[in-house]
Motif scaffolding. Structure first.
Motif, short mmCIF file in Angstrom:
data_model
loop_
_atom_site.label_atom_id
_atom_site.label_comp_id
_atom_site.label_asym_id
_atom_site.label_seq_id
_atom_site.Cartn_x
_atom_site.Cartn_y
_atom_site.Cartn_z
N VAL A 281 0.84 -1.19 0.00
CA VAL A 281 0.00 0.00 0.00
C VAL A 281 0.88 1.25 0.00
CG1 VAL A 281 -1.78 1.29 1.25
CG2 VAL A 281 -1.84 -1.21 1.21
N PHE A 282 1.94 1.22 0.81
CA PHE A 282 2.87 2.35 0.85
C PHE A 282 3.61 2.48 -0.47
CE2 PHE A 282 6.71 4.67 1.61
CZ PHE A 282 6.38 5.61 2.56
N ALA A 283 4.07 1.36 -1.01
CA ALA A 283 4.80 1.39 -2.29
C ALA A 283 3.92 1.95 -3.40
CB ALA A 283 5.28 -0.01 -2.66
N ALA A 284 2.63 1.60 -3.38
CA ALA A 284 1.70 2.10 -4.39
C ALA A 284 1.56 3.62 -4.29
CB ALA A 284 0.34 1.42 -4.24
N ALA A 285 1.47 4.12 -3.05
CA ALA A 285 1.40 5.57 -2.85
C ALA A 285 2.68 6.25 -3.32
CB ALA A 285 1.13 5.88 -1.38
N PHE A 286 3.79 5.60 -3.06
CA PHE A 286 5.11 6.12 -3.48
C PHE A 286 5.18 6.21 -5.00
CE2 PHE A 286 9.52 5.35 -4.74
CZ PHE A 286 10.22 6.27 -3.98
N ILE A 287 4.73 5.17 -5.67
CA ILE A 287 4.76 5.15 -7.14
C ILE A 287 3.83 6.23 -7.70
CG2 ILE A 287 4.22 3.77 -9.19
CD1 ILE A 287 4.81 1.28 -7.34
N GLY A 288 2.62 6.30 -7.17
CA GLY A 288 1.66 7.30 -7.65
C GLY A 288 2.16 8.72 -7.43
N ALA A 289 2.79 8.95 -6.28
CA ALA A 289 3.29 10.29 -5.96
C ALA A 289 4.42 10.71 -6.90
CB ALA A 289 3.77 10.34 -4.51
N THR A 290 5.34 9.81 -7.17
CA THR A 290 6.47 10.15 -8.04
C THR A 290 6.04 10.29 -9.50
OG1 THR A 290 7.01 7.77 -8.06
CG2 THR A 290 8.30 9.19 -6.59
N VAL A 291 5.15 9.41 -9.95
CA VAL A 291 4.65 9.52 -11.33
C VAL A 291 3.81 10.78 -11.49
CG1 VAL A 291 3.14 8.47 -13.06
CG2 VAL A 291 4.74 7.04 -11.76
N GLY A 292 2.98 11.07 -10.49
CA GLY A 292 2.17 12.29 -10.55
C GLY A 292 3.04 13.54 -10.53
N PHE A 293 4.11 13.49 -9.76
CA PHE A 293 5.04 14.64 -9.72
C PHE A 293 5.69 14.86 -11.07
CE2 PHE A 293 9.24 16.52 -8.76
CZ PHE A 293 8.82 17.67 -8.12
N LEU A 294 5.91 13.77 -11.82
CA LEU A 294 6.49 13.88 -13.15
C LEU A 294 5.61 14.70 -14.10
CD1 LEU A 294 8.04 10.37 -13.94
CD2 LEU A 294 9.23 12.56 -13.88
N TRP A 295 4.32 14.78 -13.82
CA TRP A 295 3.41 15.58 -14.64
C TRP A 295 3.91 17.02 -14.73
CZ3 TRP A 295 -0.90 14.11 -17.37
CH2 TRP A 295 -1.75 15.12 -17.83
N TYR A 296 4.50 17.49 -13.64
CA TYR A 296 5.01 18.86 -13.60
C TYR A 296 6.54 18.93 -13.66
CZ TYR A 296 0.25 19.64 -11.95
OH TYR A 296 -1.12 19.67 -11.84
N ASN A 297 7.20 17.82 -13.35
CA ASN A 297 8.66 17.83 -13.26
C ASN A 297 9.35 17.34 -14.53
OD1 ASN A 297 11.27 15.97 -11.83
ND2 ASN A 297 11.12 18.18 -11.57
N ALA A 298 8.57 16.72 -15.45
CA ALA A 298 9.16 16.26 -16.71
C ALA A 298 9.62 17.47 -17.52
CB ALA A 298 8.16 15.43 -17.50
N PHE A 299 10.59 17.25 -18.39
CA PHE A 299 11.19 18.33 -19.17
C PHE A 299 10.17 19.01 -20.08
CE2 PHE A 299 13.34 19.97 -22.93
CZ PHE A 299 14.35 20.73 -22.37
N PRO A 300 10.11 20.35 -20.08
CA PRO A 300 10.81 21.29 -19.20
C PRO A 300 10.07 21.42 -17.87
CG PRO A 300 9.54 22.51 -20.81
CD PRO A 300 9.35 21.06 -21.14
N ALA A 301 10.77 21.30 -16.77
CA ALA A 301 10.16 21.22 -15.45
C ALA A 301 9.45 22.52 -15.07
CB ALA A 301 11.22 20.88 -14.40
N GLN A 302 8.26 22.35 -14.48
CA GLN A 302 7.52 23.48 -13.92
C GLN A 302 7.81 23.64 -12.43
OE1 GLN A 302 3.87 21.67 -16.05
NE2 GLN A 302 3.24 23.75 -15.55
N VAL A 303 8.43 22.62 -11.86
CA VAL A 303 8.77 22.65 -10.44
C VAL A 303 9.90 21.65 -10.19
CG1 VAL A 303 7.09 20.86 -9.79
CG2 VAL A 303 7.82 22.53 -8.07
N PHE A 304 10.76 21.96 -9.24
CA PHE A 304 11.82 21.05 -8.81
C PHE A 304 11.47 20.51 -7.43
CE2 PHE A 304 14.63 24.12 -11.34
CZ PHE A 304 14.47 23.38 -12.51
N MET A 305 11.87 19.27 -7.16
CA MET A 305 11.56 18.69 -5.86
C MET A 305 12.44 19.23 -4.75
SD MET A 305 13.10 14.81 -5.97
CE MET A 305 12.13 14.31 -7.37
N GLY A 306 13.66 19.69 -5.08
CA GLY A 306 14.58 20.17 -4.06
C GLY A 306 15.00 19.04 -3.13
N ASP A 307 15.76 19.40 -2.11
CA ASP A 307 16.18 18.40 -1.12
C ASP A 307 14.98 17.86 -0.34
OD1 ASP A 307 18.69 18.91 -2.01
OD2 ASP A 307 19.50 19.61 -0.10
#
Length: 420
Positions: A281-307
């Motif tokens: 369940v946690f891994a699924a949330a992790f995957i969804g969060a990172t893939v969803g973040f790519l919606w804005y972070n894929a080239f050219p990025a609209q946002v950076f994740m930072g540290d």
């Protein structure tokens, strides 16, 4: 929380409520919910960051397209953290010790990364949080995780035992009836798929067991520190760290599922870890969060994740692997992180060595971490590595190629469980 609600409704014989008992259903809900949160709420967070003028400060290092990133909102790792925590709180069994550890890891390293980004952005200190404080925080988390796994009565495994015939062929894999505390871990490629840390300290006799746990805690500290810093170094191109982490998350989710399912664990001849299936369940949330973040972070990025994001992603991966006793698979699975870290260490070592020997520092790579090497024109310091100058590779192509390598390494990681 929804798990407990529907569990109660199931006790009242409400039709369909029992579906929440299945990890597969909750995992599917978790990945969908995290995707929705990271894409929908992510847009609002980005707008807020832009309003607060929380933009990336860029130094001109001669990299293609580098200056175009100036002012892009950073600290977007908050999106990932929220998109992980919310589905887990709603859909996971919160009394599960492994879920508790993963939530602590997420919040702990998220706060550490946030503090680092805060100092960089608001205090205008490009160095951010001093390295020693980062290390202390990472070591502290490693101690918490290692000691919890040692002291908690809920953390047990059922060790696998092989039954072989006269031709030395495995006929059956059996498990201990009762769960035990164990310092064993899965090791790839070897005939016996387990390695016991106690074997390294067996010369201590009656003290070998406590010494093995001390060694285990040290290993946990090293892994948490190494993987979180490796992910941090990898976060240098649009989508590279997020995409690589998503690939790793899929693999870890598969490993957690088979480790928590006695039939699959028996087939693969690995330890059966009761309760680890909840980590899916946690891994699924992790995957969804990172893939969803790519919606804005894929080239050219609209946002950076930072540290805020990169330290958290690396720490999650490290702790997750330790919990399911697969930490020795990380050099393969996290090969991209590993090579990025090694490139930096080699560059620094070689520069200092040649400066001391020849009076001037020389370089192996044109620039590190390794992904920046491919962005610069010309030869590296060691001509044997790059025989002729080449044009810089487009950033999006570098990222996709690293993703492909990550997918290959993930496949190899899973294959190693049968290659022995």
């Amino acid at each position: 929380m929804l798990y407990y609600l529907f569990n109660y409704l199931d006790s009242l014989d409400l039709p369909g409520a029992g579906v929440f008992r299945y990890v597969s259903f909750r995992a599917a809900m978790s990945i969908l919910l995290s995707l929705i949160i990271s894409t929908v709420i992510g847009r609002r967070i980005i707008d807020k960051l832009q309003l607060m003028q929380i933009g990336e400060t860029v130094r001109n290092l001669g990299l293609e397209g580098q200056l175009s990133k100036k002012g892009t909102p950073t600290m977007g790792g908050v999106i990932i953290i929220v998109a992980i925590i919310c589905p887990v709180l709603l859909l996971a069994r919160l009394e599960n010790i492994y879920i508790i550890l993963m939530l602590v890891t997420t919040i702990w390293l998220g706060a550490l990364g946030f503090l680092d980004d805060y100092i960089k952005v608001f205090k205008k200190d490009k160095e951010g949080l001093h390295g020693r404080f980062k290390i202390v925080a990472q070591v502290g988390l490693g101690l918490i995780v290692g000691l919890t796994l040692y002291l908690s009565p809920s953390v047990i495994v059922r060790e696998n035992t092989e039954i072989r015939n006269a031709d030395d062929v495995i006929e059956q894999v059996t498990y201990t009836v009762d769960g035990v505390k164990s310092t064993q871990t899965t090791i790839p490629f070897f005939k016996n798929n387990n390695l016991d840390y106690e074997s390294f300290v067996s010369f201590l006799g009656e003290y070998s067991t406590p010494a093995a746990w001390v060694l285990f805690v040290i290993v946990v500290i090293f892994i948490v520190t190494a993987v979180s810093n490796g992910a941090n170094l990898t976060d240098g191109l649009d989508g590279l760290a997020a995409g690589s982490s998503a690939i790793i998350g899929v693999t870890l989710g598969i490993l957690a599922y088979v480790s928590g399912h006695v039939e699959f664990a028996s087939y693969l001849n690995i330890m059966f870890i009761p309760g680890s299936e909840e980590l899916v369940v946690f891994a699924a949330a992790f995957i969804g969060a990172t893939v969803g973040f790519l919606w804005y972070n894929a080239f050219p990025a609209q946002v950076f994740m930072g540290d805020t994001g990169s330290l958290t992603l690396g720490g999650i991966i490290g702790v997750f692997a330790v919990i399911i006793h697969k930490e020795l698979l990380l050099p393969i699975l996290c090969g991209v992180f590993f090579v990025e870290s090694i490139s930096v260490m080699l560059q620094v070592f070689y520069f200092k060595f040649t400066k001391k020997k020849y009076g001037e520092g020389r370089r192996i790579f044109k620039m590190t971490p390794l992904h920046h090497h491919f962005q610069k024109t010309g030869n590296a310091g060691i001509q044997a590595l790059i025989q002729k100058p080449f044009n810089p590779v487009p950033e999006s192509k570098i990222v996709v190629r690293f993703w492909i390598i990550g997918i290959i390494l993930a496949a190899i990681t899973l294959i190693t469980l049968k290659m022995r």
